[in-house]
Design a protein around this motif. Sequence first.
Motif, short mmCIF file in Angstrom:
data_model
loop_
_atom_site.label_atom_id
_atom_site.label_comp_id
_atom_site.label_asym_id
_atom_site.label_seq_id
_atom_site.Cartn_x
_atom_site.Cartn_y
_atom_site.Cartn_z
N VAL A 1 12.13 31.86 90.77
CA VAL A 1 11.35 30.64 91.00
C VAL A 1 11.03 30.00 89.66
CG1 VAL A 1 9.18 29.70 91.87
CG2 VAL A 1 10.33 31.54 93.13
N ASN A 2 11.42 28.73 89.51
CA ASN A 2 11.17 28.01 88.27
C ASN A 2 9.71 27.55 88.18
OD1 ASN A 2 13.83 28.23 87.42
ND2 ASN A 2 14.44 26.30 88.39
N THR A 3 9.11 27.77 87.03
CA THR A 3 7.73 27.35 86.80
C THR A 3 7.52 27.20 85.30
OG1 THR A 3 5.40 27.85 87.24
CG2 THR A 3 6.85 29.73 86.82
N VAL A 4 6.29 27.25 84.85
CA VAL A 4 5.99 27.14 83.42
C VAL A 4 5.06 28.28 83.01
CG1 VAL A 4 6.30 24.64 83.28
CG2 VAL A 4 4.06 25.58 83.91
N ALA A 5 4.90 28.43 81.70
CA ALA A 5 4.02 29.48 81.19
C ALA A 5 3.33 28.98 79.93
CB ALA A 5 4.81 30.75 80.89
N VAL A 6 2.19 29.58 79.64
CA VAL A 6 1.55 29.48 78.33
C VAL A 6 1.55 30.88 77.75
CG1 VAL A 6 0.12 27.48 78.88
CG2 VAL A 6 -0.73 29.78 79.40
N LYS A 7 1.09 31.02 76.53
CA LYS A 7 1.05 32.35 75.92
C LYS A 7 -0.36 32.94 76.02
CE LYS A 7 4.95 33.54 73.53
NZ LYS A 7 5.47 34.89 73.27
N ALA A 8 -0.41 34.24 76.23
CA ALA A 8 -1.68 34.96 76.07
C ALA A 8 -1.81 35.35 74.61
CB ALA A 8 -1.70 36.20 76.96
N MET A 9 -3.03 35.41 74.12
CA MET A 9 -3.24 35.75 72.73
C MET A 9 -4.53 36.53 72.57
SD MET A 9 -4.64 32.15 71.07
CE MET A 9 -4.75 32.90 69.47
N LEU A 10 -4.73 37.07 71.37
CA LEU A 10 -5.98 37.71 71.00
C LEU A 10 -6.67 36.87 69.93
CD1 LEU A 10 -5.14 41.53 70.86
CD2 LEU A 10 -6.48 40.33 72.59
N VAL A 11 -7.95 36.65 70.12
CA VAL A 11 -8.77 35.85 69.22
C VAL A 11 -9.91 36.72 68.71
CG1 VAL A 11 -10.31 33.84 69.11
CG2 VAL A 11 -8.21 33.71 70.41
N VAL A 12 -10.32 36.51 67.46
CA VAL A 12 -11.44 37.26 66.90
C VAL A 12 -12.42 36.29 66.25
CG1 VAL A 12 -10.19 39.40 66.48
CG2 VAL A 12 -10.22 37.63 64.72
N THR A 13 -13.65 36.75 66.06
CA THR A 13 -14.61 35.96 65.30
C THR A 13 -14.27 36.06 63.82
OG1 THR A 13 -16.13 37.86 65.31
CG2 THR A 13 -16.48 36.15 66.97
N ASN A 14 -14.55 34.99 63.09
CA ASN A 14 -14.12 34.93 61.69
C ASN A 14 -15.00 35.74 60.74
OD1 ASN A 14 -16.38 33.31 61.60
ND2 ASN A 14 -15.26 31.40 61.22
N ASP A 15 -16.07 36.37 61.27
CA ASP A 15 -16.91 37.17 60.38
C ASP A 15 -16.48 38.64 60.30
OD1 ASP A 15 -17.62 37.80 62.96
OD2 ASP A 15 -19.79 37.67 62.64
N LEU A 16 -15.45 39.01 61.06
CA LEU A 16 -14.92 40.37 60.94
C LEU A 16 -14.22 40.52 59.58
CD1 LEU A 16 -13.43 41.26 64.45
CD2 LEU A 16 -15.63 41.94 63.48
N LYS A 17 -14.36 41.68 58.98
CA LYS A 17 -13.80 41.90 57.65
C LYS A 17 -12.28 41.89 57.67
CE LYS A 17 -17.75 44.46 55.77
NZ LYS A 17 -18.23 45.74 55.19
N GLU A 18 -11.70 41.38 56.57
CA GLU A 18 -10.25 41.25 56.46
C GLU A 18 -9.55 42.59 56.63
OE1 GLU A 18 -6.94 40.10 53.05
OE2 GLU A 18 -8.84 39.01 53.08
N ASP A 19 -10.03 43.64 55.98
CA ASP A 19 -9.37 44.94 56.05
C ASP A 19 -9.35 45.48 57.48
OD1 ASP A 19 -8.90 44.86 53.36
OD2 ASP A 19 -10.47 46.29 52.81
N LEU A 20 -10.46 45.29 58.20
CA LEU A 20 -10.53 45.80 59.56
C LEU A 20 -9.56 45.05 60.48
CD1 LEU A 20 -11.82 47.63 61.68
CD2 LEU A 20 -13.60 45.90 62.01
N VAL A 21 -9.52 43.73 60.38
CA VAL A 21 -8.62 42.95 61.23
C VAL A 21 -7.16 43.24 60.87
CG1 VAL A 21 -7.92 40.64 61.95
CG2 VAL A 21 -10.35 41.17 61.65
N TYR A 22 -6.89 43.46 59.59
CA TYR A 22 -5.54 43.87 59.18
C TYR A 22 -5.14 45.16 59.89
CZ TYR A 22 -1.88 46.01 56.30
OH TYR A 22 -0.72 46.63 55.88
N GLU A 23 -6.01 46.16 59.86
CA GLU A 23 -5.72 47.44 60.51
C GLU A 23 -5.59 47.29 62.02
OE1 GLU A 23 -4.85 50.12 59.10
OE2 GLU A 23 -5.33 49.60 57.03
N MET A 24 -6.42 46.44 62.63
CA MET A 24 -6.35 46.21 64.07
C MET A 24 -5.02 45.57 64.45
SD MET A 24 -10.26 44.83 64.58
CE MET A 24 -9.83 43.93 66.05
#
Length: 332
Positions: A261-284
């Motif tokens: 069946v033909n249809t359309v899609a968008v993408k699912a994604m993960l979003v974070v708050t910008n106050d999380l530390k760079e090293d932690l988000v890198y590891e995540m």
Amino acid sequence: MKKIRSSLLFVMILTLTMIIAACGNAGNEDVAGEEGGNSGGEKQNLSLLTGGTGGTYYPLGGQIGKIISDNTDANITPQTSGASAENMETLRAGEAEIAFSQTDIAAYAIEGKEMFEGDPIDNIQAIGSIYPETVQLVTTEKSGIKSVEDLKGKSVSVGAPGSGAYINAMQILEIHGLTTEDIKAENLSFDESTDGIQSGNIDAAFVTAGTPTGAVEALSAQNDVVIIPLADDKIDALIKQYPHYSKDTVATGTYNIEADVNTVAVKAMLVVTNDLKEDLVYEMTKALYENTDKITHAKGEFITPETALQGLGDMELHPGAAKYFEEKGITQ
């Protein structure tokens, strides 16, 4: 003299005991760090907002949360929610740190458009996209509905208020020359939608989620499910007007359907708050994209570093995520 000797002996024994205990604790900390698969630091408790139990976010979020918890200094707790738009508002309020979202809804939040009109959210950044979310117009054989135009006068769930599915439903109706005035619109979750179809209280429902979607699978166990196709010219018009969409199909065999069946899609994604530390988000970010073999959900096969920046448009990456993709030689 005897008292002095006894006191000295007591002090020496106490000192020796403390040294042995300290050495033992240091050894235990090293082992804990090695077994934990992280730096051995104190775990930071973070909330991961998913969606309803009948969608894809919730079961996939449980597996992603475990992967991150097992491989970083973050302890992830997945939470049910009203999905994309509600998740963005919860991040804005500082009541969670990580969330699933459709890429279009996250973009609207940052740009202050659609349900965020004039009120943009400025504390969120992207980790990356993860899999395509298919827009499924669900009904059953007995409804007689065969096209979007056939929805006129019918009772149709257009998704929970403020959800990504709701925006998708509005845009698809618009491309077909319809509005909520032409249908009997109901604002229901995925589970409520399929329960409503099952009971005969509604005729059809818009469901935007990774396929197969749990709620629709449950419906197909007792009914001949029909996924209404979108015509090619309508798909082209939709993508031209709303570039976050891409062409997609619901494959033969899904929900026991007999043809693609033909249809359309968008993408699912993960979003974070910008106050999380760079090293932690890198590891995540690294933990997620390099442990996808541990994801048993069907959408796990779509989660790759090479496709993680697709569908993000001009959305800003968190510096920790950007660092990971730069190391992999992957750019937006």
